[in-house]
Design an enzyme around this catalytic site. Structure first.
Site, PDB file in Angstrom:
ATOM      1  N   THR A  25       0.847  -1.198   0.000  1.00 12.37           N
ATOM      2  CA  THR A  25       0.000   0.000   0.000  1.00 12.37           C
ATOM      3  C   THR A  25       0.878   1.242   0.000  1.00 12.37           C
ATOM      4  OG1 THR A  25      -0.190   0.140   2.416  1.00 12.37           O
ATOM      5  CG2 THR A  25      -1.820  -1.227   1.262  1.00 12.37           C
ATOM      6  N   GLY A  26       0.338   2.338  -0.518  1.00 12.70           N
ATOM      7  CA  GLY A  26       1.129   3.559  -0.614  1.00 12.70           C
ATOM      8  C   GLY A  26       2.323   3.370  -1.529  1.00 12.70           C
TER       9      GLY A  26
ATOM     10  N   ILE B  27       8.677   5.378   0.574  1.00 11.66           N
ATOM     11  CA  ILE B  27       9.104   4.071   1.067  1.00 11.66           C
ATOM     12  C   ILE B  27       8.390   2.940   0.334  1.00 11.66           C
ATOM     13  CG2 ILE B  27       9.228   2.571   3.104  1.00 11.66           C
ATOM     14  CD1 ILE B  27       9.300   5.143   4.818  1.00 11.66           C
ATOM     15  N   GLY B  28       7.103   3.110   0.067  1.00 10.83           N
ATOM     16  CA  GLY B  28       6.336   2.072  -0.621  1.00 10.83           C
ATOM     17  C   GLY B  28       6.884   1.773  -2.002  1.00 10.83           C
TER      18      GLY B  28
ATOM     19  N   SER C 172       6.555   3.727  13.077  1.00 12.05           N
ATOM     20  CA  SER C 172       7.400   4.912  13.220  1.00 12.05           C
ATOM     21  C   SER C 172       7.980   4.974  14.624  1.00 12.05           C
ATOM     22  CB  SER C 172       6.564   6.173  12.969  1.00 12.05           C
ATOM     23  OG  SER C 172       7.318   7.336  13.219  1.00 12.05           O
TER      24      SER C 172
ATOM     25  N   SER D 128       4.848   6.236  -4.226  1.00 13.57           N
ATOM     26  CA  SER D 128       5.984   7.116  -3.917  1.00 13.57           C
ATOM     27  C   SER D 128       6.662   6.670  -2.625  1.00 13.57           C
ATOM     28  CB  SER D 128       5.508   8.570  -3.771  1.00 13.57           C
ATOM     29  OG  SER D 128       4.655   8.697  -2.635  1.00 13.57           O
TER      30      SER D 128
ATOM     31  N   TYR E 277      -1.359  11.588  14.796  1.00  6.76           N
ATOM     32  CA  TYR E 277      -0.395  10.786  14.029  1.00  6.76           C
ATOM     33  C   TYR E 277       0.462   9.913  14.942  1.00  6.76           C
ATOM     34  CZ  TYR E 277       3.550   9.387  11.191  1.00  6.76           C
ATOM     35  OH  TYR E 277       4.524   8.626  10.579  1.00  6.76           O
TER      36      TYR E 277
END
Length: 257
Positions: free
Chosen positions: A7-8, A13-14, A138, A11, A151
């Site tokens: 997913t993601g 890291i994905g 994270s 762009s 977040y």
């Protein structure tokens, strides 16, 4: 294990994770909102590595998105051997001054859709007694984050969730790994209105973080922090500081200069 769903993937890291897996002759299912970017990546990977890349456009802030993705791979007869929950976004500002809808969308993407995708694909992995899951969490998940309250809280959830299911899976050949990077130079910074905060002054590259996470996932590591200095601070310094000091330092790292 051959096919990874990421997913993601359009762009950051994905995208780098997709490149790494494809370079090892693994097929990929690329998931994100931007169809053109996904199609460009699909063409690049297929030409460079001779693998099969499947594009699924989806907005993970929508409640039905995870189920729609799962139904799409099932309909195409694609077995997902590796699930990489990379999609996520942040946002800057005091919680009470922020648009609540944006924070609700953040919780949907960072937590709810991640949980839904994990539940949908994990069952097949357990049945086959084979599979790997990488949750891109994270270092923000280790402490509260004033000016990024929601977040940081979503990443604390991901850290906890990933480790809990890893233990539940300890009698299987399925693993769950939480990748916990510090600051990374990606579109995340601009998208989250985070330009000007000191945290991103020495950000790691998306490529280096992706490689760190991919290797940790393949080893079946429980949790991986990409920077040794950060790991030391989070494990051996911050837990022993007064809580109000930690909160103040955390806020200072998010203040714009």
């Amino acid at each position: 294990m051959n096919t990874a769903l990421i997913t993601g993937a359009s762009s950051g890291i994905g995208k780098e994770l997709a490149k790494i897996h494809a370079s090892k002759k693994g097929d990929v299912v690329l998931v994100a909102r931007r169809e053109q970017a996904l199609n460009e990546l699909k063409a690049e990977l297929e030409q460079a590595y001779g693998i099969t890349a499947t594009v699924i456009t989806a907005d993970l802030s929508e409640p039905d998105s995870a189920n729609n993705i799962f139904q799409a791979t099932e309909a195409a007869g694609i077995q997902i051997d590796i699930l990489i929950n990379n999609a996520g976004f942040g946002g800057h500002g005091k919680f009470h001054e922020r648009d609540l809808a944006k924070d609700q969308a953040m919780m949907q993407v960072n937590m709810v859709s991640l949980v839904n995708l994990t539940h949908l694909y994990l069952q097949g992995m357990v049945q086959r007694n084979s599979g790997k899951i990488l949750h891109v969490a994270s270092t923000a998940g280790f402490i509260p984050g004033p000016l990024q309250a929601v977040y940081y809280a979503t990443k604390a959830f991901v850290n906890s969730f990933s480790q809990a299911i890893a233990q539940e899976l300890s009698d299987t050949n399925v693993t769950s790994t939480a990748l916990c990077p510090g600051a990374v130079a990606t579109e995340f910074v601009a998208a989250g209105d985070l330009e000007g905060t000191t945290t991103w002054d020495n950000a790691a590259t998306a490529k280096s973080v992706a490689q760190c996470g991919y290797d940790a996932m393949m080893r079946g590591d429980l949790l991986k922090i990409n920077e040794g200095r950060l790991a030391f601070l989070l494990k051996w310094v911050i837990p022993f500081l007064p809580r109000k000091m930690v909160l103040k330092l955390s806020q200072q790292s998010m203040e714009k200069h």
